[in-house]
Design a protein around this motif. Structure first.
Motif, PDB file in Angstrom:
ATOM      1  N   SER A 119       0.813  -1.217   0.000  1.00 55.57           N
ATOM      2  CA  SER A 119       0.000   0.000   0.000  1.00 55.57           C
ATOM      3  C   SER A 119       0.846   1.267   0.000  1.00 55.57           C
ATOM      4  CB  SER A 119      -0.941   0.011   1.196  1.00 55.57           C
ATOM      5  OG  SER A 119      -1.954  -0.931   1.021  1.00 55.57           O
ATOM      6  N   PHE A 120       1.982   1.250   0.720  1.00 55.67           N
ATOM      7  CA  PHE A 120       2.798   2.467   0.781  1.00 55.67           C
ATOM      8  C   PHE A 120       3.356   2.820  -0.594  1.00 55.67           C
ATOM      9  CE2 PHE A 120       6.006  -0.795   1.690  1.00 55.67           C
ATOM     10  CZ  PHE A 120       7.075  -0.385   0.895  1.00 55.67           C
ATOM     11  N   CYS A 146       1.773   2.262  -3.461  1.00 54.21           N
ATOM     12  CA  CYS A 146       0.650   2.840  -4.196  1.00 54.21           C
ATOM     13  C   CYS A 146       0.371   4.257  -3.726  1.00 54.21           C
ATOM     14  CB  CYS A 146      -0.592   1.982  -4.009  1.00 54.21           C
ATOM     15  SG  CYS A 146      -0.353   0.335  -4.665  1.00 54.21           S
ATOM     16  N   LYS A 147       0.447   4.489  -2.430  1.00 53.44           N
ATOM     17  CA  LYS A 147       0.226   5.823  -1.867  1.00 53.44           C
ATOM     18  C   LYS A 147       1.277   6.790  -2.405  1.00 53.44           C
ATOM     19  CE  LYS A 147      -1.843   8.719   0.911  1.00 53.44           C
ATOM     20  NZ  LYS A 147      -3.174   9.210   0.592  1.00 53.44           N
ATOM     21  N   HIS A 148       2.523   6.329  -2.502  1.00 54.08           N
ATOM     22  CA  HIS A 148       3.611   7.159  -3.005  1.00 54.08           C
ATOM     23  C   HIS A 148       3.335   7.580  -4.454  1.00 54.08           C
ATOM     24  CE1 HIS A 148       7.630   8.693  -3.693  1.00 54.08           C
ATOM     25  NE2 HIS A 148       7.699   7.931  -4.770  1.00 54.08           N
ATOM     26  N   GLN A 179      -0.714   9.129  -4.529  1.00 53.76           N
ATOM     27  CA  GLN A 179      -0.872  10.201  -3.548  1.00 53.76           C
ATOM     28  C   GLN A 179      -2.307  10.341  -3.043  1.00 53.76           C
ATOM     29  OE1 GLN A 179       1.262  13.657  -4.935  1.00 53.76           O
ATOM     30  NE2 GLN A 179       3.005  12.397  -5.523  1.00 53.76           N
ATOM     31  N   GLU A 180      -2.957  11.504  -3.248  1.00 51.05           N
ATOM     32  CA  GLU A 180      -4.282  11.737  -2.648  1.00 51.05           C
ATOM     33  C   GLU A 180      -5.389  10.878  -3.248  1.00 51.05           C
ATOM     34  OE1 GLU A 180      -4.161  14.787  -6.010  1.00 51.05           O
ATOM     35  OE2 GLU A 180      -2.724  14.062  -4.548  1.00 51.05           O
ATOM     36  N   PHE A 213      -5.188   7.574  -3.640  1.00 49.63           N
ATOM     37  CA  PHE A 213      -5.140   6.219  -3.065  1.00 49.63           C
ATOM     38  C   PHE A 213      -5.350   6.282  -1.557  1.00 49.63           C
ATOM     39  CE2 PHE A 213      -3.124   2.488  -1.251  1.00 49.63           C
ATOM     40  CZ  PHE A 213      -3.710   1.496  -2.008  1.00 49.63           C
ATOM     41  N   HIS A 214      -6.315   5.491  -1.068  1.00 51.07           N
ATOM     42  CA  HIS A 214      -6.621   5.419   0.362  1.00 51.07           C
ATOM     43  C   HIS A 214      -6.531   3.957   0.786  1.00 51.07           C
ATOM     44  CE1 HIS A 214      -7.923   9.566   0.161  1.00 51.07           C
ATOM     45  NE2 HIS A 214      -8.528   9.245  -0.968  1.00 51.07           N
ATOM     46  N   SER A 215      -5.483   3.609   1.488  1.00 47.54           N
ATOM     47  CA  SER A 215      -5.200   2.200   1.799  1.00 47.54           C
ATOM     48  C   SER A 215      -6.272   1.529   2.652  1.00 47.54           C
ATOM     49  CB  SER A 215      -3.834   2.050   2.469  1.00 47.54           C
ATOM     50  OG  SER A 215      -3.783   2.801   3.659  1.00 47.54           O
TER      51      SER A 215
END
Length: 189
Positions: free
Chosen positions: A110-111, A113-115, A118-119, A121-123
């Motif tokens: 998930s980290f 994908c978040k990287h 960014q805004e 993607f909500h894990s």
């Protein structure tokens, strides 16, 4: 995602289909009686899930079967090989497929994908996958299709890079079904 969706929109669900341009003996066409959109959905990427109540029950057979939902919301380890399927584009700048296509993708951390996303993607309510440029995976037109991991539906195809769905730098993103289990159960009562 249905950006122009209206509660008066008529929809028919087709079950047991392989080639959507033909009327196959395996197909069942059932009208949708009711659409139940998640109350937090606002037209963006988050909470992009909708339940469909059918007017009639499906007939279960060798072409149409049920699949059990995950039991609870949990974290899934990266690198699990999963299956995706759909009739969407078969790659960027290519048309949609008439026949159901299947590919494999791997769950991603998930980290990561978040990287990248960014805004968007909500894990807590999304999961994402890595894929091979050769097999490509999901693309535009596959939204709402399944992400099946270890014979369980973990996700629903949500979004890809809109300019190039087959660019491995941009993970494919799925709505995490297990997060929505309490809402699904409440709506089904």
């Amino acid at each position: 995602m249905l950006p122009c969706f209206s509660d008066k929109y008529e929809m028919t669900v087709v079950l047991g289909a392989h080639d959507i341009t033909k009327k196959e003996n395996s197909q069942q066409r059932i009208e949708v009686a009711e659409y139940i959109r998640h109350p937090n959905y606002n037209g963006g990427h988050g909470y992009d899930i909708m339940l469909l109540k059918l007017k009639n029950k499906a007939t279960l057979n060798k072409y149409v079967k049920t699949i059990d939902l995950p039991k609870k919301d949990k974290k899934y380890p990266a690198h699990i090989i999963c299956t995706v399927a759909g009739w969407g584009k078969t790659g960027q700048n290519k048309g949609s497929s008439n026949v159901l296509k299947e590919a494999t993708e791997k769950l991603q951390f998930s980290f990561e994908c978040k990287h990248i996303w960014q805004e968007y993607f909500h894990s807590e309510h999304m999961i994402c996958t890595k894929f091979d440029k050769k097999t490509e995976g999901v693309c535009q037109g596959d939204s709402g299709g399944p992400l099946i991991c270890k014979e369980k539906p973990l996700g629903l195809t949500a979004f890809t890079d809109k300019c190039n769905c087959s660019d491995p730098k941009y993970p494919h993103v799925f709505t995490k079904i297990s997060f929505f289990l309490p809402w699904i159960k409440e709506e089904m009562q």
